[in-house]
Design a protein around this motif. Structure first.
Motif, PDB file in Angstrom:
ATOM      1  N   ASP A 507      27.893  -7.254 -23.140  1.00 39.35           N
ATOM      2  CA  ASP A 507      29.058  -7.326 -22.261  1.00 39.35           C
ATOM      3  C   ASP A 507      29.942  -8.508 -22.660  1.00 39.35           C
ATOM      4  O   ASP A 507      29.707  -9.166 -23.691  1.00 39.35           O
ATOM      5  CB  ASP A 507      28.627  -7.426 -20.794  1.00 39.35           C
ATOM      6  CG  ASP A 507      27.863  -8.708 -20.476  1.00 39.35           C
ATOM      7  OD1 ASP A 507      27.824  -9.616 -21.353  1.00 39.35           O
ATOM      8  OD2 ASP A 507      27.325  -8.810 -19.370  1.00 39.35           O
ATOM      9  N   ARG A 508      30.911  -8.822 -21.844  1.00 42.33           N
ATOM     10  CA  ARG A 508      31.887  -9.857 -22.173  1.00 42.33           C
ATOM     11  C   ARG A 508      31.263 -11.248 -22.271  1.00 42.33           C
ATOM     12  O   ARG A 508      31.828 -12.142 -22.900  1.00 42.33           O
ATOM     13  CB  ARG A 508      32.994  -9.852 -21.105  1.00 42.33           C
ATOM     14  CG  ARG A 508      34.193 -10.730 -21.437  1.00 42.33           C
ATOM     15  CD  ARG A 508      35.277 -10.558 -20.407  1.00 42.33           C
ATOM     16  NE  ARG A 508      35.824  -9.210 -20.409  1.00 42.33           N
ATOM     17  CZ  ARG A 508      36.747  -8.764 -21.248  1.00 42.33           C
ATOM     18  NH1 ARG A 508      37.221  -9.574 -22.192  1.00 42.33           N
ATOM     19  NH2 ARG A 508      37.183  -7.522 -21.188  1.00 42.33           N
ATOM     20  N   GLU A 509      30.087 -11.440 -21.669  1.00 40.71           N
ATOM     21  CA  GLU A 509      29.413 -12.737 -21.715  1.00 40.71           C
ATOM     22  C   GLU A 509      28.314 -12.772 -22.766  1.00 40.71           C
ATOM     23  O   GLU A 509      27.463 -13.649 -22.772  1.00 40.71           O
ATOM     24  CB  GLU A 509      28.831 -13.072 -20.335  1.00 40.71           C
ATOM     25  CG  GLU A 509      29.870 -13.188 -19.232  1.00 40.71           C
ATOM     26  CD  GLU A 509      30.969 -14.185 -19.576  1.00 40.71           C
ATOM     27  OE1 GLU A 509      30.638 -15.278 -20.098  1.00 40.71           O
ATOM     28  OE2 GLU A 509      32.150 -13.877 -19.314  1.00 40.71           O
ATOM     29  N   ASN A 510      28.322 -11.808 -23.667  1.00 37.17           N
ATOM     30  CA  ASN A 510      27.358 -11.704 -24.775  1.00 37.17           C
ATOM     31  C   ASN A 510      25.941 -11.420 -24.267  1.00 37.17           C
ATOM     32  O   ASN A 510      24.943 -11.708 -24.934  1.00 37.17           O
ATOM     33  CB  ASN A 510      27.356 -12.980 -25.631  1.00 37.17           C
ATOM     34  CG  ASN A 510      26.618 -12.780 -26.954  1.00 37.17           C
ATOM     35  OD1 ASN A 510      26.644 -11.687 -27.527  1.00 37.17           O
ATOM     36  ND2 ASN A 510      25.947 -13.817 -27.434  1.00 37.17           N
ATOM     37  N   LYS A 511      25.851 -10.840 -23.069  1.00 37.24           N
ATOM     38  CA  LYS A 511      24.547 -10.465 -22.524  1.00 37.24           C
ATOM     39  C   LYS A 511      24.193  -9.072 -23.014  1.00 37.24           C
ATOM     40  O   LYS A 511      25.001  -8.147 -22.952  1.00 37.24           O
ATOM     41  CB  LYS A 511      24.607 -10.485 -20.997  1.00 37.24           C
ATOM     42  CG  LYS A 511      23.294 -10.111 -20.336  1.00 37.24           C
ATOM     43  CD  LYS A 511      23.430 -10.131 -18.818  1.00 37.24           C
ATOM     44  CE  LYS A 511      22.132  -9.723 -18.156  1.00 37.24           C
ATOM     45  NZ  LYS A 511      22.245  -9.699 -16.675  1.00 37.24           N
ATOM     46  N   LYS A 512      22.964  -8.923 -23.541  1.00 33.33           N
ATOM     47  CA  LYS A 512      22.535  -7.611 -24.028  1.00 33.33           C
ATOM     48  C   LYS A 512      22.328  -6.675 -22.836  1.00 33.33           C
ATOM     49  O   LYS A 512      21.551  -6.981 -21.919  1.00 33.33           O
ATOM     50  CB  LYS A 512      21.246  -7.743 -24.834  1.00 33.33           C
ATOM     51  CG  LYS A 512      20.766  -6.405 -25.395  1.00 33.33           C
ATOM     52  CD  LYS A 512      19.489  -6.559 -26.225  1.00 33.33           C
ATOM     53  CE  LYS A 512      18.996  -5.200 -26.703  1.00 33.33           C
ATOM     54  NZ  LYS A 512      17.732  -5.299 -27.484  1.00 33.33           N
ATOM     55  N   LEU A 583      35.079  -9.030 -30.166  1.00 40.38           N
ATOM     56  CA  LEU A 583      33.669  -9.407 -30.293  1.00 40.38           C
ATOM     57  C   LEU A 583      33.546 -10.823 -30.858  1.00 40.38           C
ATOM     58  O   LEU A 583      32.725 -11.624 -30.375  1.00 40.38           O
ATOM     59  CB  LEU A 583      32.942  -8.413 -31.195  1.00 40.38           C
ATOM     60  CG  LEU A 583      31.461  -8.712 -31.441  1.00 40.38           C
ATOM     61  CD1 LEU A 583      30.660  -8.449 -30.170  1.00 40.38           C
ATOM     62  CD2 LEU A 583      30.916  -7.893 -32.593  1.00 40.38           C
ATOM     63  N   VAL A 584      34.345 -11.144 -31.864  1.00 36.72           N
ATOM     64  CA  VAL A 584      34.312 -12.485 -32.462  1.00 36.72           C
ATOM     65  C   VAL A 584      34.672 -13.539 -31.425  1.00 36.72           C
ATOM     66  O   VAL A 584      34.040 -14.608 -31.350  1.00 36.72           O
ATOM     67  CB  VAL A 584      35.277 -12.563 -33.680  1.00 36.72           C
ATOM     68  CG1 VAL A 584      35.458 -14.013 -34.128  1.00 36.72           C
ATOM     69  CG2 VAL A 584      34.759 -11.718 -34.827  1.00 36.72           C
ATOM     70  N   GLU A 585      35.653 -13.248 -30.574  1.00 38.08           N
ATOM     71  CA  GLU A 585      36.044 -14.200 -29.516  1.00 38.08           C
ATOM     72  C   GLU A 585      34.887 -14.429 -28.552  1.00 38.08           C
ATOM     73  O   GLU A 585      34.609 -15.570 -28.137  1.00 38.08           O
ATOM     74  CB  GLU A 585      37.261 -13.641 -28.776  1.00 38.08           C
ATOM     75  CG  GLU A 585      37.878 -14.604 -27.772  1.00 38.08           C
ATOM     76  CD  GLU A 585      37.176 -14.573 -26.406  1.00 38.08           C
ATOM     77  OE1 GLU A 585      37.084 -15.636 -25.752  1.00 38.08           O
ATOM     78  OE2 GLU A 585      36.710 -13.465 -26.020  1.00 38.08           O
ATOM     79  N   ILE A 586      34.176 -13.361 -28.211  1.00 38.66           N
ATOM     80  CA  ILE A 586      33.021 -13.479 -27.303  1.00 38.66           C
ATOM     81  C   ILE A 586      31.930 -14.342 -27.929  1.00 38.66           C
ATOM     82  O   ILE A 586      31.370 -15.251 -27.290  1.00 38.66           O
ATOM     83  CB  ILE A 586      32.469 -12.074 -26.969  1.00 38.66           C
ATOM     84  CG1 ILE A 586      33.470 -11.296 -26.093  1.00 38.66           C
ATOM     85  CG2 ILE A 586      31.097 -12.173 -26.284  1.00 38.66           C
ATOM     86  CD1 ILE A 586      33.131  -9.837 -25.918  1.00 38.66           C
ATOM     87  N   LYS A 587      31.640 -14.066 -29.212  1.00 40.52           N
ATOM     88  CA  LYS A 587      30.557 -14.786 -29.893  1.00 40.52           C
ATOM     89  C   LYS A 587      30.898 -16.270 -30.049  1.00 40.52           C
ATOM     90  O   LYS A 587      30.036 -17.144 -29.842  1.00 40.52           O
ATOM     91  CB  LYS A 587      30.299 -14.169 -31.267  1.00 40.52           C
ATOM     92  CG  LYS A 587      29.754 -12.741 -31.210  1.00 40.52           C
ATOM     93  CD  LYS A 587      28.321 -12.706 -30.706  1.00 40.52           C
ATOM     94  CE  LYS A 587      27.738 -11.304 -30.792  1.00 40.52           C
ATOM     95  NZ  LYS A 587      26.317 -11.257 -30.345  1.00 40.52           N
ATOM     96  N   ARG A 588      32.140 -16.557 -30.417  1.00 42.48           N
ATOM     97  CA  ARG A 588      32.514 -17.955 -30.627  1.00 42.48           C
ATOM     98  C   ARG A 588      32.582 -18.728 -29.307  1.00 42.48           C
ATOM     99  O   ARG A 588      32.418 -19.953 -29.281  1.00 42.48           O
ATOM    100  CB  ARG A 588      33.842 -18.031 -31.371  1.00 42.48           C
ATOM    101  CG  ARG A 588      33.722 -17.581 -32.815  1.00 42.48           C
ATOM    102  CD  ARG A 588      35.034 -17.602 -33.579  1.00 42.48           C
ATOM    103  NE  ARG A 588      34.835 -17.115 -34.949  1.00 42.48           N
ATOM    104  CZ  ARG A 588      35.817 -16.930 -35.822  1.00 42.48           C
ATOM    105  NH1 ARG A 588      37.083 -17.190 -35.468  1.00 42.48           N
ATOM    106  NH2 ARG A 588      35.558 -16.490 -37.029  1.00 42.48           N
ATOM    107  N   ARG A 589      32.786 -18.020 -28.232  1.00 44.73           N
ATOM    108  CA  ARG A 589      32.827 -18.661 -26.908  1.00 44.73           C
ATOM    109  C   ARG A 589      31.421 -18.877 -26.364  1.00 44.73           C
ATOM    110  O   ARG A 589      31.162 -19.875 -25.675  1.00 44.73           O
ATOM    111  CB  ARG A 589      33.650 -17.799 -25.946  1.00 44.73           C
ATOM    112  CG  ARG A 589      33.672 -18.304 -24.504  1.00 44.73           C
ATOM    113  CD  ARG A 589      34.716 -17.566 -23.676  1.00 44.73           C
ATOM    114  NE  ARG A 589      34.708 -16.133 -23.853  1.00 44.73           N
ATOM    115  CZ  ARG A 589      33.871 -15.292 -23.228  1.00 44.73           C
ATOM    116  NH1 ARG A 589      32.974 -15.778 -22.369  1.00 44.73           N
ATOM    117  NH2 ARG A 589      33.944 -13.997 -23.449  1.00 44.73           N
ATOM    118  N   THR A 590      30.489 -17.967 -26.693  1.00 44.87           N
ATOM    119  CA  THR A 590      29.159 -18.020 -26.072  1.00 44.87           C
ATOM    120  C   THR A 590      28.042 -18.450 -27.023  1.00 44.87           C
ATOM    121  O   THR A 590      26.994 -18.910 -26.566  1.00 44.87           O
ATOM    122  CB  THR A 590      28.797 -16.638 -25.499  1.00 44.87           C
ATOM    123  OG1 THR A 590      28.791 -15.678 -26.577  1.00 44.87           O
ATOM    124  CG2 THR A 590      29.793 -16.207 -24.436  1.00 44.87           C
TER     125      THR A 590
END
Length: 597
Positions: A507-512, A583-590
């Motif tokens: 999801d948006r918070e990188n939660k599986k 997706l890259v924005e989510i990963k770099r944020r979390t």
């Protein structure tokens, strides 16, 4: 006395080029007069090489006699030499070469189609080169209701047409005038013009019936006599021209077909021209003139041997040591004082066209220097790199060059051949090395085939690059729950990318959120779903209404190495890249700010 001398100054035949869009009827107009059928033997019905026809003044006077009228002054020029130049845009440089040597031009327009892409290009060339021209509005016999009166003057034919047909003709003429006005050109039908210095004449013609052709030749001849007399003053000094073809003739050996556009050439004249290994200096053994009204590239009768020939004329030259001569080359008549200057000119001409580098690029072979120039510039204008370009058949060396080029760039491991053949050992090596040789005798078709090859290479490379890569995608949960859990089966809409099963969702918070097991449409399993598709998905792990809710947005969890490769090699585009960017924005944020860098 000075005036008397000026009046006695001899004039040469004006050189006229004939330009226009593909299939507008350029060659057919000339065929109607000269009685040959050159076009029927040309590839694709398009004249691919510059050809030349000489129309003697006697023929023109006979053709236009009814229009000139009894007791009026007949034409004074020796005749007209017409260079029949190809109409397709790929031949820009050939046409510039023709226009720069030309005194006048005929721009042929299909009245049914009006101004077309190559018409615009021809107009630009003529304006750029400051070559005066008239317009042949061709194919009037195809107009609705047109009654043909073969080999009749246009004015007489018009007097026999119905009012509806005349209106149809006037309508298409006005359309042409309107389109040409956008290019700041003032035009009108020839019989309505009072001052030809201010307006360009439009002459309706039919290459099938011959209607309008007498008017076309009369206007052409009259305008060159009236306005271009100074340009047509005969020069008896050393000749200049261009080599149309290099041919082997029975009993003569190698010969040169040449358009002489200035000066004189004689038996024993020393000449300089381009060869495959650099400039060639030799002496003319024989000067041959074609029979009147014969097409120099396709003669029906024997040539006449003459002591000398004076511009403007199409001639055949016999000389030693010209086996390596290149068609399309400039040719200069020289003496011991200016031979070195001519050699430098030829060297500069070759350097501007021939290509040989170590860079990645296509291999280009053509039958003449003019064709090679046109093809090389077409490729350069299309931002296609060239590794090697030369005149001649495809050799084993060319295949080796293509192999070396392919090692640097897959798109350039190819040979483009225009009106040439591949030697047998070259073809064997190409088959062994899997180097494609694209051959054609129409340049624009050759270019189109290369574009197809580029696309095929791109598709293959993309498939290879994506074979083991997880591709990005984004979905939105719809208000449809078919099963809450074990596995959860819900309705979703694909918002970006291509959705495929057997991948993790976050999801948006990188939660599986879970593992995407299957995709179904209308109760059947499918391998993928595209943007805007609404499908059912089975997800292992979550429970609908708890971990997954209506309106949630989820992303395929692309591994970091895959994301980095996609971005570095730019192997995806469109909405897939949109999904990856999110997706890259989510990963770099979390995860970390350097993710996938």
């Amino acid at each position: 006395m000075a005036k008397e001398q000026q009046e006695k100054q001899p004039i040469r035949s004006p050189i006229t080029v004939i330009l226009g869009h593909v299939d507008s009827g350029k060659t057919s107009l000339l065929d109607k007069v000269r009685g040959t059928a050159v076009q029927a033997r040309e590839s694709g019905g398009i004249t691919q090489h510059i050809g030349a026809s000489f129309f003697p003044v006697e023929t023109i006077n006979s053709l236009c006699g009814e229009l000139i009228g009894k007791g009026k002054k007949m034409l004074q020029i020796p005749g007209i030499l017409i260079i029949d130049t190809p109409g397709h845009s790929s031949f820009y440089n050939l046409r510039v070469r023709g226009s720069s040597a030309a005194n006048f031009a005929i721009l042929v327009i299909d009245v049914r189609r009006g101004i077309q892409p190559q018409t615009v290009e021809s107009l630009r060339i003529l304006v750029q080169q400051k070559v005066p021209f008239l317009i042949a509005a061709n194919k009037i016999d195809r107009l609705p209701g047109w009654k043909s009166f073969p080999d009749t003057t246009l004015l007489k034919s018009l007097s026999r047409q119905s009012s509806g047909t005349l209106e149809a003709l006037q309508s298409v003429i006005y359309d042409v005038m309107s389109e040409l006005s956008h290019y700041n050109l003032e035009t009108d039908r020839f019989d309505r013009i009072k001052n030809f210095a201010k307006k360009i004449a439009i002459i309706p013609t039919s290459a099938i019936t011959g209607e309008g052709i007498p008017e076309m030749f009369l206007v052409l001849a009259s305008l060159t006599e009236q306005y271009l007399k100074k340009q047509l003053e005969l020069h008896l000094d050393k000749g200049k021209g261009v080599v149309l073809e290099v041919k082997k003739e029975v009993g003569m050996g190698t010969t040169l077909d040449v358009i002489l556009f200035d000066g004189t050439i004689k038996q024993n004249s020393q000449i300089v021209l381009a060869g495959t290994n650099g400039p060639i200096t030799t002496n003319v053994r024989a000067v041959l003139l074609p029979k009147e009204l014969d097409e120099i590239r396709d003669p029906r009768k024997r040539f006449d041997s003459v002591e000398q020939a004076t511009a403007a004329v199409g001639v055949k030259l016999v000389a030693p040591n010209i086996d390596e001569a290149i068609a399309g080359s400039s040719i200069y008549v020289v003496d011991k004082n200016d031979v070195n200057e001519a050699i430098v000119k030829i060297e500069e001409e070759l350097a501007s066209i021939l290509v040989e580098t170590d860079d990645a690029g296509v291999i280009v072979k053509a039958d003449t220097l003019g064709s090679l120039e046109a093809l090389v510039n077409f490729l350069r204008d299309s931002n296609i790199q060239i590794r090697f370009a030369a005149v001649g058949d495809v050799t084993k060396k060319d295949v080796y060059q293509a192999s070396l080029s392919r090692e640097k760039n897959e798109y350039y491991g190819i040979i483009l051949g225009f009106r040439v053949k591949a030697l047998s050992d070259a073809q064997d090596e190409a088959n062994k090395s899997q180097i494609p040789i694209i051959q054609d005798d129409i340049i624009y078709r050759l270019a189109e085939e290369y574009e197809t090859y580029q696309y095929e290479v791109q598709q293959r490379l993309e498939e290879e690059a994506l074979k083991d890569i997880v591709r990005p995608s984004k979905i939105k949960v719809l208000p449809y729950v078919f099963r809450q859990s074990k596995p959860c089966i819900i309705g979703v809409e694909v918002l970006a990318g291509i959705l495929t099963p057997q991948l993790n969702l976050i999801d948006r918070e990188n939660k599986k959120i879970g593992f995407l097991l299957q995709i179904q449409e209308s109760g059947k399993n499918i391998s993928q779903a595209k943007v805007t598709d609404q499908v059912a998905v089975a997800i292992r792990g979550p429970t609908a209404g708890r971990q997954i809710k209506e309106g949630d947005e989820l992303w395929i969890d692309v591994p970091e190495p895959d994301a980095r490769k996609i971005m570095e090699e730019k192997i995806l585009s469109g909405t897939e890249m949109d999904a990856l960017a999110e997706l890259v924005e989510i990963k770099r944020r979390t995860v970390n700010k350097y993710w996938a860098l």
